[in-house]
Scaffold this motif. Sequence first.
Motif, short mmCIF file in Angstrom:
data_model
loop_
_atom_site.label_atom_id
_atom_site.label_comp_id
_atom_site.label_asym_id
_atom_site.label_seq_id
_atom_site.Cartn_x
_atom_site.Cartn_y
_atom_site.Cartn_z
N VAL A 1 -10.26 6.62 5.16
CA VAL A 1 -9.13 6.20 5.80
C VAL A 1 -8.37 4.99 4.89
N ALA A 2 -9.18 3.84 4.59
CA ALA A 2 -8.54 2.87 3.76
C ALA A 2 -7.95 3.35 2.50
N VAL A 3 -8.72 4.30 1.91
CA VAL A 3 -8.11 4.74 0.78
C VAL A 3 -6.69 5.55 0.74
N ASN A 4 -6.86 6.41 1.88
CA ASN A 4 -5.58 7.08 1.95
C ASN A 4 -4.49 6.20 2.42
N GLU A 5 -4.68 5.10 3.10
CA GLU A 5 -3.71 4.22 3.36
C GLU A 5 -3.06 3.60 2.00
N ALA A 6 -3.90 3.24 1.18
CA ALA A 6 -3.55 2.79 0.07
C ALA A 6 -2.79 3.72 -0.89
N VAL A 7 -3.14 4.89 -0.73
CA VAL A 7 -2.44 6.04 -1.75
C VAL A 7 -1.16 6.15 -1.10
N GLN A 8 -1.04 6.15 0.27
CA GLN A 8 0.13 6.48 1.04
C GLN A 8 1.41 5.15 0.70
N TRP A 9 0.97 4.09 0.53
CA TRP A 9 1.81 3.04 0.30
C TRP A 9 1.98 3.00 -1.00
N ASN A 10 1.19 3.45 -1.89
CA ASN A 10 1.56 3.34 -3.34
C ASN A 10 2.79 4.40 -3.78
N TRP A 11 2.60 5.58 -2.96
CA TRP A 11 3.70 6.80 -2.95
C TRP A 11 5.07 6.11 -2.65
N VAL A 12 4.89 5.10 -1.42
CA VAL A 12 6.30 4.74 -0.83
C VAL A 12 6.78 3.71 -1.85
N ARG A 13 5.88 3.01 -2.49
CA ARG A 13 6.49 1.85 -3.37
C ARG A 13 6.82 2.65 -4.73
N THR A 14 6.14 3.51 -5.27
CA THR A 14 6.73 3.88 -6.57
C THR A 14 7.52 5.34 -6.36
N ALA A 15 7.62 5.97 -5.41
CA ALA A 15 8.45 7.24 -5.50
C ALA A 15 9.43 7.29 -4.36
N LEU A 16 9.15 6.75 -3.18
CA LEU A 16 10.36 6.55 -2.19
C LEU A 16 11.47 5.46 -2.16
N LEU A 17 10.91 4.36 -2.50
CA LEU A 17 11.75 3.24 -2.40
C LEU A 17 12.68 3.13 -3.56
N PRO A 18 12.31 3.72 -4.74
CA PRO A 18 13.14 3.63 -5.76
C PRO A 18 14.33 4.62 -5.85
N SER A 19 14.16 5.58 -4.67
CA SER A 19 15.20 6.63 -4.78
C SER A 19 16.11 6.32 -3.70
N ARG A 20 17.19 7.32 -3.64
CA ARG A 20 18.35 7.19 -2.76
C ARG A 20 18.10 8.43 -1.65
#
Length: 276
Positions: free
Chosen positions: A185-204
Amino acid sequence: MTTPIDDAGEEASHEEREESHWEVPSWLREATELPGFQVLDTRSAQGRIESRAKKVTLADLILFHGHACDGLLRGAYAFAALVLDAFPGGVFDRTDLLVVSKNSPCLGDIAAYLTGGRVRYGTHLLDDSFGVRFVVKQLSTGDAWEVQEEPGFFPPLIADWEAALLDDTLTENGTLSIVEKADLVAVNEAVQWNWVRTALLPSRPSEHYKVRRLRDAALPAPLLEARRTDVANRDVPPSSRFRSPYGERTDLPSPSIPADVPEPWAARYLQGPPAG
């Protein structure tokens, strides 16, 4: 569309801002390109439509939903893409929309908060075949749009783990021990946020959330249909003879009857509504 997540005054210290928005990760609060929305609503319980727009930030959506999560942000980005296409002025009327979404906590909350759609009024319809996908219909015109996340943008491995961590049978049959589940659960939360930071936020939003206009959209049946009373008088024109001071300044006390209401309106009000 650029909206800071924290609107604290300039006088507020960093520590005060951290305390007032502890539910928003600091790295998310510091992001400079985040979806923001301009919405219209009615001005009181029986009032007409308000001409002044209100700003809805990602922080507002997090407070309504209860926590920040990848699903909430994906839904916000999807709606931002839809607004750009459907409402070029950027302002939309939450009393005039119907929405269809998946019945998920994050996506359903995004749909309800941003559109004003309600299951109990038959304006928030549910379809569990939807993923990160919304259909929005403007009630006054019948115009409808669909927005959907680009397939493959969200990593399938994260999606598989999200489903597995909700599957209690895996723990019950020993396939996934409770100790493993606690770690993952903790690992998945970290991976989710890493995707948000590296893939979602830099995009339009428009890069990965595709909008199309719908013709004769087939919509699911509503679960409930009741009258929404706070929009009943949305189209009543402003009075040319009596103007409520409360309407312009929300910090003023409500006018009393009859002291603060001029004649003949005080007398007419005190007569009560017409019979029949």
